[in-house]
Structure formats: C-alpha cells, structure tokens
Design an enzyme around this catalytic site. Structure first.
Site, PDB file in Angstrom:
ATOM      1  N   GLY A 278       2.298   8.287  -6.052  1.00  0.00           N
ATOM      2  CA  GLY A 278       2.505   7.094  -5.555  1.00  0.00           C
ATOM      3  C   GLY A 278       3.796   6.354  -5.378  1.00  0.00           C
ATOM      4  O   GLY A 278       4.783   6.914  -5.305  1.00  0.00           O
ATOM      5  N   SER A 279       3.536   5.121  -5.877  1.00  0.00           N
ATOM      6  CA  SER A 279       4.880   4.371  -5.796  1.00  0.00           C
ATOM      7  C   SER A 279       5.981   4.525  -6.656  1.00  0.00           C
ATOM      8  O   SER A 279       7.019   3.775  -6.501  1.00  0.00           O
ATOM      9  CB  SER A 279       4.187   2.804  -6.292  1.00  0.00           C
ATOM     10  OG  SER A 279       3.403   2.262  -5.167  1.00  0.00           O
ATOM     11  N   THR A 280       5.800   5.414  -7.704  1.00  0.00           N
ATOM     12  CA  THR A 280       7.007   5.874  -8.238  1.00  0.00           C
ATOM     13  C   THR A 280       8.091   6.456  -7.616  1.00  0.00           C
ATOM     14  O   THR A 280       9.132   6.539  -7.970  1.00  0.00           O
ATOM     15  CB  THR A 280       6.741   6.612  -9.411  1.00  0.00           C
ATOM     16  OG1 THR A 280       5.890   7.838  -8.931  1.00  0.00           O
ATOM     17  CG2 THR A 280       5.673   6.109 -10.454  1.00  0.00           C
ATOM     18  N   PHE A 281       7.691   6.776  -6.102  1.00  0.00           N
ATOM     19  CA  PHE A 281       8.740   7.493  -5.376  1.00  0.00           C
ATOM     20  C   PHE A 281       9.408   6.341  -4.541  1.00  0.00           C
ATOM     21  O   PHE A 281      10.421   6.573  -3.930  1.00  0.00           O
ATOM     22  CB  PHE A 281       7.944   8.187  -4.169  1.00  0.00           C
ATOM     23  CG  PHE A 281       7.689   9.697  -4.661  1.00  0.00           C
ATOM     24  CD1 PHE A 281       7.197   9.900  -5.932  1.00  0.00           C
ATOM     25  CD2 PHE A 281       8.010  10.832  -3.636  1.00  0.00           C
ATOM     26  CE1 PHE A 281       6.891  11.200  -6.168  1.00  0.00           C
ATOM     27  CE2 PHE A 281       7.851  12.057  -3.994  1.00  0.00           C
ATOM     28  CZ  PHE A 281       7.038  12.274  -5.150  1.00  0.00           C
ATOM     29  N   GLU A 585       0.793   0.755  -7.142  1.00  0.00           N
ATOM     30  CA  GLU A 585       1.395  -0.403  -7.786  1.00  0.00           C
ATOM     31  C   GLU A 585       2.913  -0.407  -7.192  1.00  0.00           C
ATOM     32  O   GLU A 585       3.606   0.787  -7.641  1.00  0.00           O
ATOM     33  CB  GLU A 585       1.114  -0.595  -9.208  1.00  0.00           C
ATOM     34  CG  GLU A 585      -0.125  -1.009  -9.436  1.00  0.00           C
ATOM     35  CD  GLU A 585       0.005  -1.432 -10.831  1.00  0.00           C
ATOM     36  OE1 GLU A 585       0.765  -0.794 -11.816  1.00  0.00           O
ATOM     37  OE2 GLU A 585      -0.870  -2.494 -11.521  1.00  0.00           O
TER      38      GLU A 585
END
Length: 585
Positions: A278-281, A585
């Site tokens: 997810g948004s960690t990218f 997130e």
C-alpha cells in the site's frame, strides 16, 4: 674291626663321545639362533611393509578433541544463540539381556515414558541386534535407566544442538535435523562453515543484537495479541551496512522442540510472504519523481478535487481533501489521486526502472533459503503504472521494503540485507538509486508525515522518527476483503542522521478500544514502532535529543495547515479498484 671302603668310580667316557655331545649342542643352538633370526626378519619385514603401504594412524590432538562437531552461533556481541552439547543415547542389545525381559519391559515403561510395557517387551524379544530406546536423553534419565542394572542396555554420548534463547530469533537461526545437518535459517546457510573441522572451533557472529531482538519480538507479540492479528513481522536494519539488528516473524516456534511445532509457524513472514504494502510505496514514487525532475518543485500542485477516472476505473482518496495539493501535502494526507497522477507522468520506463533498481523484481537478498519471489506485473498498462505508485498491483516481502527505505534515507545507495556481522569499514559498496540531494529531501518529507500526518503515533521523543503508514486490503477468493487488511509502518531514525530502519507489519488486525476501533496502520503498526524505538534506540547507540531535529523550515510553509497533529492520525488515501483495490493510509 676291619672296614672295607669301595673305591671311587672313574669317568670312563671316551673323549670322542664328549666332543660329539658338544657338537650336537652347538647345532641346536645354531638352529635356535637361526629360527630367532628368521622371526626377527619376518617382524622387521612386516613393519617395513606397514611403513610403506599402510595408512598412517592420525591421533587427534587434545585441542581437536575439544572442538565441537558443529560450530556455535552468537549474536553481534557474543551472546550464545546456538551451541552443540553432549547428550546421551540409550539402546538395548536384546541378545545380551540376562534378566527377565517382561520384568525389564515393565521397569522401562515406568522409567522411559513414551512406550508401554508391551511395546518394550516386543523390542526386548525381537531379533534385532541393536535398538535405540531413547535419543538425546538428559543425564538424569540416563542415570535412572542405568540404575536398572541390565548389562544388555548400553549408553553412548551423542551431540545435541541447543538453542539457549528458546524461541527468540527462531526464524533467523532455523534448526538442524537429527543428524546435526542444517535444515532452515542460518543453520542451513552456514552449514558448511559450521561443520568444517578447520573452522567450527570459531563461533560465527550474526548481525542481530539479542537485546533488540527481544524487544522487537515482545512488542510484536503484544500487538498481535491485542489486535487479534493473523500474523506479524518486523525488522530493525542498519541503513549504512544492511545488517539486520533484529528480525522477527510471528507466530514462531521453538527450535529445541521441532516435533511439537505447528508447520505453519515455520514460515518467515519477513522473507517468505509477499504483500501489497500500500501507501508505504508513495515515498518511493515521490523520490523517483524528484530524482527524474518530474517533481522539481515541492510547491507544484496537483488536482485532487475529485476522484480520478482511468479506463473505466476510479481512483479516490478515503478522506478526500477535495483541493489541489503539493508534494508534502500529498504524503501527509496520503493521496492516491495525486500519487497516481505523478506516477502516470513519470511513465512505465521510469517506474519499472526504479523498482528494479530497488530489487523488487527478484527475491530479497539475504542469506536465508526459501525466499519468496515478488508478484511482478505481467503487463505494465497505464493503470498498472498508476496503482504501483501507491503500492497496489505489485507485491513484495517486507524485507524488500525495509531495504528500499534504507536506500531512501542513507544517501540513496541500495545495499543487500545481511544476517552476518559486518566489521567496521567493510560494508559493501552497493548501487546508487537516488542522489544525495533526493535522499536529503526524502528525510524531510518522511519526518513531516510523522509530525504532521498519519504517522504521529510512531513519534518517539528525542529520536526524530520519520516514516510512512500503509494499509492495504487482503486479497481473497473473488477479490479483495474490505474487512481485512495488512497494516504496515516503515520508519527510520534519527531522521537528521539516519542510523536504522524499523518496519512493523500486522496481518489482518482487528480494531479495539486501544485503536478507537480502527485497524489501519496509523492506529495499529505505528504505535508499535514508537515502542520499539523507545526500547532499542539507546542500546543501539542512538542518544535521544529533543533539542535536535530535521530542518523542514522550507517545507512547512507549503502545508495547508502547518500545525503538527498530536492525536488522531489521518486515515486517508483508500484506493477504489483499479488493479489492486484496498484501503491505504
């Protein structure tokens, strides 16, 4: 009275007969001497043959006899992790049993649990020459069986692998089979070195710090229990060397008792499971945009006033800001819409090149076996390029992501992860992915996400934590499960001079009172990072200092609202279905 005295007899042997007797004696002596000489010659000849053709007998030195059959594993500070000790085997030779076998079977059943008297009786009456009754027996059990006084029962020493820390770092260490051969983990990776007679006398130092490992596993275990998660994983990595100071996967197992372990618990979620993270990218995408000049100005604004429609699909933000946003705001509010626009502007070639440079196109680089390969897009359509920008449509291991974040903050150089301790100054050169300037900018942005965005619960006083949340729905039969997610927080500290990456992942956490009913990363994974940093920072050599911080003076004025968030982290950037739907997130 007249006494008659008999005259003495004279030797009447003839001189010739006496000489003949001496000659016979001499002949006999000569024959005896010749026989003796022949015997000596045979012995000497035999010795000569042995000296020429026989294998030399090598008598082991005292030092060699004291070297264990398998070398020890220790942590980076010398604390024992795995060692070989002497144990005992108990066996019986049925043909040499002199006592009543039925009575002995009854006594064995009472002394050696695990078999009944009838089973022992069958063993004792069998025609087998030699049968083990117990392997790896403790001395107390050996003494009890020895007290039975049966000559047909024999005892022999045999090596046993002992893991004094029990379940701690089990997935890293692995275990050995009954014959002492490495099966998994570093026991397998280092099997040749640990059994080499020339090398096994020297303990092998791993990269992990036992104290940090204990803290990481403790916090992961508490979070997994509290949020009823299916699994958990975490790592602490040295950003300058790639050394893994701690790595954990839950649930775990006890390498001292493999037979009693659940086979599902052998899986190392850090290296053997892949996830859409997810948004960690998003910080990776932003770094490439800055590096390539697509995002040359932090103040450049992108349209996030409405969901983005592409090819019949829709990309939206969970808590939409419904306005134009710049780069810092995009990360703080975790906007899928803006990230997708930026990825689209960069295009397939740049995005794919970045992922390959970060090692996302192959298995993670570490010494362990059984590594999971990524789920790589089969076709890079426009929608694929856009969704991979925010961590959907591509799946990697958490260790992949940890190495990427180390690259983001260490000056832009990717180095392989390692479980071997690296001597000072011996770190591999690595390969450059981002420039020093891009890395410095990303340190600012990651710090802003914690001070002003969804990562506020990860902030640890004095340690200047920076990082990014990521919440992605779990794929299942028929699509993505909206009530289950993988919650990840990828962080680094201290952001003004980064030393370590800390990554925490929870698989399918369930919201509770502690998280205000939320299961997203800002509420579940971020607080775990906070506690891990607080517990391990000082022991890893980072002195907390609340007077220091990253200088973000040029970025704060760009924010729509500059005041830091101290309580509830923003839950933003959920993705509508494109290639990989899911919350984020």
């Amino acid at each position: 009275m007249t006494v008659l005295v008999a005259p003495a007899l004279r030797n009447r042997t003839r001189p010739g007969a006496r000489h003949a007797g001496l000659a016979v004696a001499h002949v006999r002596l000569m024959i005896l001497a010749l026989l003796f000489a022949a015997g000596i010659a045979v012995i000497v000849g035999r010795l000569a043959l042995l000296a020429l053709f026989a294998e030399p007998v090598v008598t082991p030195s005292v030092n060699a006899m004291l070297v264990p059959l398998r070398g020890d594993l220790v942590d980076r500070n010398g604390a024992p992790l795995a060692r070989t000790i002497d144990a005992w085997s108990i066996a019986v030779r049925p043909g040499k049993v002199i006592g009543d076998k039925d009575e002995l079977a009854r006594l064995l059943a009472a002394t050696l649990p695990g078999k009944s008297a009838s089973e022992y009786a069958a063993i004792l009456k069998d025609d087998a020459r030699y049968t083990y009754l117990k392997r790896r027996a403790v001395p107390e059990l050996v003494a009890a069986v020895h007290a039975l006084g049966e000559p047909g029962i024999e005892f022999a020493r045999e090596p046993q692998r002992l893991y004094p820390q029990a379940m701690l770092a089990a997935h890293t260490l692995g275990y050995v089979d009954f014959d002492g051969k490495g099966v998994t983990g570093m026991e397998l990776a280092l099997d040749k070195q640990l059994t080499d007679p020339a090398m096994r006398g020297q303990p092998v130092a791993l990269s992990i710090d036992l104290r940090a490992q204990a803290a990481l596993e403790s916090e992961l275990g508490q979070a997994m229990t509290s949020f009823q998660a299916k699994g958990a994983a975490g790592v602490i990595m040295d950003v300058a060397t790639g050394e893994l100071m701690a790595m954990a996967s839950l649930p775990t197992f006890n390498p001292n008792n493999i037979k009693g372990a659940n086979p599902e618990h052998f899986r190392n979620n850090m290296t053997q499971s892949v996830y859409e993270l997810g948004s960690t990218f998003k910080p990776l995408t932003m770094a490439m945009a800055i590096e390539s000049g697509v995002a040359a100005s932090m103040g450049k604004r992108y349209d996030a006033t409405a969901p983005l429609h592409v090819g019949g699909f829709r990309i939206r933000d969970l808590h939409a800001q419904n306005r134009w946003m710049n780069i810092p705001e995009t990360l703080i509010h975790s906007s899928n819409i803006v990230t997708a626009r930026i990825a689209d502007e960069m295009g397939k070639a740049r995005m794919e090149t970045m992922f390959r440079r970060l090692g996302f196109d192959h298995k993670p680089t570490v010494e362990l076996g059984g590594l999971a390969g990524p789920i790589w897009p089969k076709y890079w359509a426009r929608t694929t390029v856009m969704t991979t920008g925010y961590g959907h449509g591509i799946a990697v291991t958490p260790l992949h992501l940890a190495s990427a974040y180390a690259t983001l903050v260490n000056g832009g150089v990717w180095r392989p992860a390692t479980l071997r301790r690296i001597e000072p100054g011996k770190a591999p050169a690595g390969r450059r992915v981002f420039s020093e300037a891009t890395s410095a900018r990303m340190r600012q942005l990651l710090r802003l996400i914690v001070t002003h965005g969804s990562g506020s619960k990860a902030d640890a006083a004095g340690y200047r934590v920076g990082g990014k949340t990521g919440t992605a729905e779990v794929p299942g039969a028929g699509g993505y499960q909206r009530n289950k997610n993988v919650s990840t927080f990828a962080a680094a500290f201290p952001m003004d001079a980064p030393r370590y990456v800390v990554l925490v992942m929870l698989d399918s956490p369930v919201g509770n009172a502690q998280s205000a009913g939320q299961s997203t990363a800002g509420w579940t994974a971020a607080p775990v990072v906070n506690r891990v940093v607080m517990r391990t920072g000082a022991m890893l050599g980072v002195v907390p200092d609340e007077a220091r911080d990253v200088n973000v003076a040029d970025l704060v004025p760009l924010l729509w609202r500059a005041e830091p968030k101290n309580k509830k982290p923003a839950q933003t950037a959920a993705a509508a279905p494109i290639v990989a739907p899911g919350a984020g997130e």
